[in-house]
Write a protein that holds these residues in place. Structure first.
Motif, PDB file in Angstrom:
ATOM      1  N   ALA A 238       0.811  -1.222   0.000  1.00 27.40           N
ATOM      2  CA  ALA A 238       0.000   0.000   0.000  1.00 27.40           C
ATOM      3  C   ALA A 238       0.839   1.265   0.000  1.00 27.40           C
ATOM      4  CB  ALA A 238      -0.938  -0.010   1.199  1.00 27.40           C
ATOM      5  N   GLU A 239       1.922   1.259   0.769  1.00 27.91           N
ATOM      6  CA  GLU A 239       2.710   2.490   0.836  1.00 27.91           C
ATOM      7  C   GLU A 239       3.411   2.771  -0.488  1.00 27.91           C
ATOM      8  OE1 GLU A 239       5.958   0.639   3.660  1.00 27.91           O
ATOM      9  OE2 GLU A 239       6.532   2.647   3.043  1.00 27.91           O
TER      10      GLU A 239
ATOM     11  N   LYS B 158       1.036   4.512  -2.955  1.00 28.24           N
ATOM     12  CA  LYS B 158       0.931   5.925  -2.612  1.00 28.24           C
ATOM     13  C   LYS B 158       2.168   6.671  -3.119  1.00 28.24           C
ATOM     14  CE  LYS B 158      -0.916   9.425  -0.287  1.00 28.24           C
ATOM     15  NZ  LYS B 158      -0.286  10.543  -0.931  1.00 28.24           N
TER      16      LYS B 158
ATOM     17  N   ARG C 217      -8.960   3.568  -0.439  1.00 30.24           N
ATOM     18  CA  ARG C 217      -8.538   3.931   0.914  1.00 30.24           C
ATOM     19  C   ARG C 217      -7.191   4.633   0.890  1.00 30.24           C
ATOM     20  NH1 ARG C 217     -10.954   1.713   5.094  1.00 30.24           N
ATOM     21  NH2 ARG C 217      -9.127   1.476   6.398  1.00 30.24           N
ATOM     22  N   ILE C 218      -6.468   4.476  -0.195  1.00 29.75           N
ATOM     23  CA  ILE C 218      -5.114   5.015  -0.264  1.00 29.75           C
ATOM     24  C   ILE C 218      -5.034   6.193  -1.232  1.00 29.75           C
ATOM     25  CG2 ILE C 218      -2.702   4.411  -0.669  1.00 29.75           C
ATOM     26  CD1 ILE C 218      -3.974   2.761   1.485  1.00 29.75           C
ATOM     27  N   ILE C 219      -5.589   6.034  -2.419  1.00 29.38           N
ATOM     28  CA  ILE C 219      -5.490   7.093  -3.420  1.00 29.38           C
ATOM     29  C   ILE C 219      -6.878   7.369  -3.989  1.00 29.38           C
ATOM     30  CG2 ILE C 219      -3.091   6.695  -4.100  1.00 29.38           C
ATOM     31  CD1 ILE C 219      -4.095   4.989  -6.366  1.00 29.38           C
TER      32      ILE C 219
END
Ligand code: SF4
Lengths: 169, 268
Positions: free
Chosen positions: A85-86, A89, A125-127
């Motif tokens: 996930a990171e 992003k 949820r992230i981007i």
């Protein structure tokens, strides 16, 4: 000469000029959407098929680039794990404005069948996502349709926004 | 050809089995029935204590004390010719007997035999690394640590292998919830945006079939598009599905369905 009844200099001519600039810019942007090579799982196979000769993404001006800095479009094709996930992003942040995101397949949309501890339950949820493409996996035709819908969306946008509003944070 | 099995009424039969059903054990036979395995067992017994030994599915299974694992592996490699460690991991028996079972699966290429060494360890007990003998133990032992929290002594790089380094918990423990604990469910949010963002992003939606069609902030329903953020009404007019605006786009041609040709002859 009699037909030229419109006073073009009224209102400084600004609104007229701006819309046409918008149109020209958006025409250019929508027809050269360079997508990032970002296949995360099985949906990536369909994304590659869309890029290959049979479905031929190049006709839409969509060329896959191997670097986020050269791409306008991120097609999140596959399962996003929490460990990764990171990086999604980070890659998204490395893309230059204006940028768009297509979330391709159930996994990217909602986590899909991977209702587990290790999968992000929806890449939004992230981007921020522009277009959700359902299916597991969506066929190349569907991805092409998604890109065409995105082109339509881009054409309706204002060209001159400095920063697109983010839904998240 | 596969034997024909009548498939009528298969649906009527119960196909559901209990999730925690324990499969019956395959029959065990004594080690003496196989001369090669008997010799291997003697070699181990000469130096270490053997708690139990039997043959199951043509494989020798030896139960040893956990402190002996390195010695046994050394005997197997140097004296018995088991030159591969094909797998090693743990099994969580904490609920049943408060112990982990650690197993090592060996393969001998010269003897064409497979064997398994097992030992039981307590919850906080560490085992010795087999990495100096078998390089494959490196990652397998890291995975064992990652998934079960079983620590390994003298491992060159005792670190998680699959989960991120700052993960909380060990996912293959039977007590670990499938959909993750509190830390897992907020992992990506905490890591990227920080704990403050939890309220903004909100908890995970674990019901993946649910798409809120009244949510016009995020979704524009294809064919029923309304302006962003507007109220959605049951009598929303149907908008025609079109990939291009009415007016057309400069240079880009619009597909005309009437003028299209459907190819039925594949060889055309
Ligand atoms: S949506 Fe289906 S095809 Fe796509 S990545 Fe997930 S499981 Fe694979």
């Amino acid at each position: 000469m009699a037909q030229h009844q419109v006073n073009y200099t009224q209102d400084g001519g600004l609104p007229v000029a701006l819309t046409s600039v918008d149109k020209v810019i958006n025409w250019g942007r929508s027809n050269s959407l360079w997508a990032m090579t970002y296949g995360l799982a099985c949906c990536g196979i369909e994304m590659m098929a869309s890029g290959a000769s049979r479905y031929d993404f190049d006709r839409f001006g969509t060329i896959f680039r191997a670097s986020p800095r050269q791409s306008d479009l991120m097609i999140v094709a596959g399962t996003l794990t929490k460990k990764h996930a990171e990086f999604i992003k980070r890659l998204y942040d490395q893309m230059a404005e204006p940028r768009w995101v297509i979330s391709m397949g159930s996994c990217a949309n909602t986590g899909g069948m991977f209702n587990t501890y290790a999968t992000v339950q929806g890449v939004d949820r992230i981007i921020p996502v522009d277009l959700y493409l359902p299916g597991c996996a969506p066929r190349p035709e569907t991805l092409q349709y998604a890109v065409m819908m995105l082109q339509k969306k881009i054409r309706a946008e204002k060209a001159g926004r400095a920063q697109r509003p983010k839904r998240l944070v | 050809m596969r034997k024909y099995v009548p498939k009528d009424d298969v649906q009527k039969k119960a196909y559901y089995t209990d999730r925690f059903w324990v499969a019956p054990q395959v029959a065990k036979s004594p080690v003496e029935t196989d001369a090669v395995f008997a010799a291997d067992l003697e070699a181990i017994k000469a130096k270490c204590e053997v708690l139990d030994a039997y043959i199951q599915v043509d494989q020798l299974v030896v139960l040893i004390n956990p402190n002996d694992n390195f010695t046994v592996a050394q005997i197997l490699k140097e004296e018995c010719g088991y030159n591969q460690l094909s797998e090693c991991s743990a099994i969580d028996w904490l609920a049943k007997q408060k112990q982990f079972e650690v197993f090592y699966q060996f393969l001998s290429m010269s003897k064409r035999k497979r064997m398994r060494v097992k030992c039981f360890i307590d919850k906080e007990q560490a085992v010795e690394s087999l990495n100096p003998l078998y390089r494959s133990a490196d990652w397998a032992e890291r995975e064992m640590y990652d998934m079960f929290g079983v620590k390994v002594n003298n491992h060159p790089y005792m670190k998680r292998i699959l989960m991120p380094d700052d993960w909380v918990g060990h996912p293959l423990l039977k007590t670990y919830p499938l959909q993750g604990d509190e830390a897992a469910s907020w992992y990506e949010v905490d890591r990227i945006y920080g704990k403050e963002a939890r309220d903004i992003i909100g908890p995970e939606n674990r019901e993946s079939a649910v798409v809120d069609r009244y949510d016009t902030e995020r979704f524009g329903r294809l064919g029923h598009e309304v302006a962003r953020g507007s109220e959605f009404d049951e009598n929303q007019p149907v908008t025609p599905l079109a990939y291009q605006e009415e007016g057309g786009v400069f240079i880009v041609k619009k597909f005309q369905e009437d003028g299209a040709v459907t190819i039925t002859d594949r060889k055309r």
